[in-house]
Design an enzyme around this catalytic site. Structure first.
Site, PDB file in Angstrom:
ATOM      1  CB  CYS A 101     -41.276  46.134  31.135  1.00 31.38           C
ATOM      2  SG  CYS A 101     -41.238  44.561  31.992  1.00 31.38           S
ATOM      3  CD  GLU A 102     -40.192  44.828  24.261  1.00 30.72           C
ATOM      4  OE1 GLU A 102     -39.142  44.403  23.758  1.00 30.72           O
ATOM      5  OE2 GLU A 102     -40.980  45.560  23.664  1.00 30.72           O
ATOM      6  CG  HIS A 103     -37.788  42.650  28.679  1.00 34.93           C
ATOM      7  ND1 HIS A 103     -37.071  43.800  28.929  1.00 34.93           N
ATOM      8  CD2 HIS A 103     -37.601  42.368  27.362  1.00 34.93           C
ATOM      9  CE1 HIS A 103     -36.473  44.200  27.824  1.00 34.93           C
ATOM     10  NE2 HIS A 103     -36.777  43.349  26.865  1.00 34.93           N
ATOM     11  CG  HIS A 104     -39.944  40.709  33.731  1.00 29.64           C
ATOM     12  ND1 HIS A 104     -38.930  41.599  33.468  1.00 29.64           N
ATOM     13  CD2 HIS A 104     -39.339  39.520  34.021  1.00 29.64           C
ATOM     14  CE1 HIS A 104     -37.765  40.993  33.591  1.00 29.64           C
ATOM     15  NE2 HIS A 104     -37.971  39.738  33.919  1.00 29.64           N
ATOM     16  CD  GLN A 142     -37.918  54.994  31.055  1.00 30.23           C
ATOM     17  OE1 GLN A 142     -38.180  54.233  31.988  1.00 30.23           O
ATOM     18  NE2 GLN A 142     -37.285  56.144  31.247  1.00 30.23           N
ATOM     19  CG  HIS A 170     -38.806  50.165  34.576  1.00 35.06           C
ATOM     20  ND1 HIS A 170     -39.098  49.701  33.310  1.00 35.06           N
ATOM     21  CD2 HIS A 170     -38.412  51.460  34.417  1.00 35.06           C
ATOM     22  CE1 HIS A 170     -38.887  50.668  32.429  1.00 35.06           C
ATOM     23  NE2 HIS A 170     -38.472  51.738  33.073  1.00 35.06           N
ATOM     24  CB  CYS A 172     -39.737  44.215  35.723  1.00 36.43           C
ATOM     25  SG  CYS A 172     -38.814  45.525  34.895  1.00 36.43           S
TER      26      CYS A 172
END
Length: 210
Positions: A101-104, A142, A170, A172
């Site tokens: 994931c690009e956030h975490h 996703q 996920h 995260c």
């Protein structure tokens, strides 16, 4: 060794696409960044067990994010027209999805189901799995990845329609934050006849359950 300054790097880099920058830091700069994170986490980057960790992390990142160096259009460029009048859906089931994931930058793992309704040409089935892999091997959401896979097939094959379903867990969410394990996320994308023909869409969804 030059230190890695993210602000100066981004200031001199221009995106050539949504996912690619023209000026990547060197391998040595990436390894130094890992050393910085190890120290920030509270450990000693020079202790025996961590000496080779920066190298291993950079090697792992090179594998996990190899999708930035691959072109989905190239994978789908070779098609076949001799299909003996075949006019039904082509579907691949349970394609492995291993992404971050690009956030975490935490992994999300699952499966993808991809189908398309060909017109005059089909593509090798391994190429569809490869397209999923290319988009998965990038920092992702996703939702975005689901659309990217469908759009790639639409653009390259001009089919009557495309259907994509991804079901993934996920980390995260399961290993941090709310700590909810065994919760999966399902995303779908339907185009063309898969969007307008509810019977065909339901048939696709039934096939994802077998």
């Amino acid at each position: 060794m030059d230190s890695l300054d993210p602000k100066s790097l981004l200031a001199t880099s221009k995106p050539v696409s949504v996912t690619t920058f023209t000026n990547r830091p060197s391998r040595e700069q990436a390894m130094e960044a890992v050393r910085t994170l190890l120290a920030w986490a509270g450990d000693n980057p020079d202790r025996e067990g961590l000496i080779d960790t920066p190298k291993r992390v950079v090697d792992a990142y090179q594998e996990w994010f190899q999708g930035y160096d691959a072109d989905p259009k190239k994978e789908l460029s070779r098609t076949f027209e001799d299909v003996q009048g075949y006019d039904d859906m082509v579907m691949l089931r349970e394609i492995d999805v291993e992404s971050h994931c690009e956030h975490h930058m935490a992994p999300f793992l699952g499966k993808a189901w991809v189908a398309y309704m060909p017109t005059e040409k089909v593509v090798g089935i391994s190429k569809i799995a490869r397209v999923v892999e290319i988009f998965a091997k990038r920092l992702q959401t996703q939702e975005t990845m689901t659309k990217q896979v469908a759009d790639a097939l639409e653009d390259s094959l001009a089919p009557l329609g495309v259907a994509v379903l991804i079901d993934a867990e996920h980390q995260c969410m399961s290993t941090r934050g709310v700590h909810h394990k065994n919760v999966s996320t399902v995303t779908t994308r339907f185009t063309g006849v898969f969007k307008t023909d509810t019977v065909l869409q339901e048939r696709f969804l039934r096939l994802t359950q077998k």
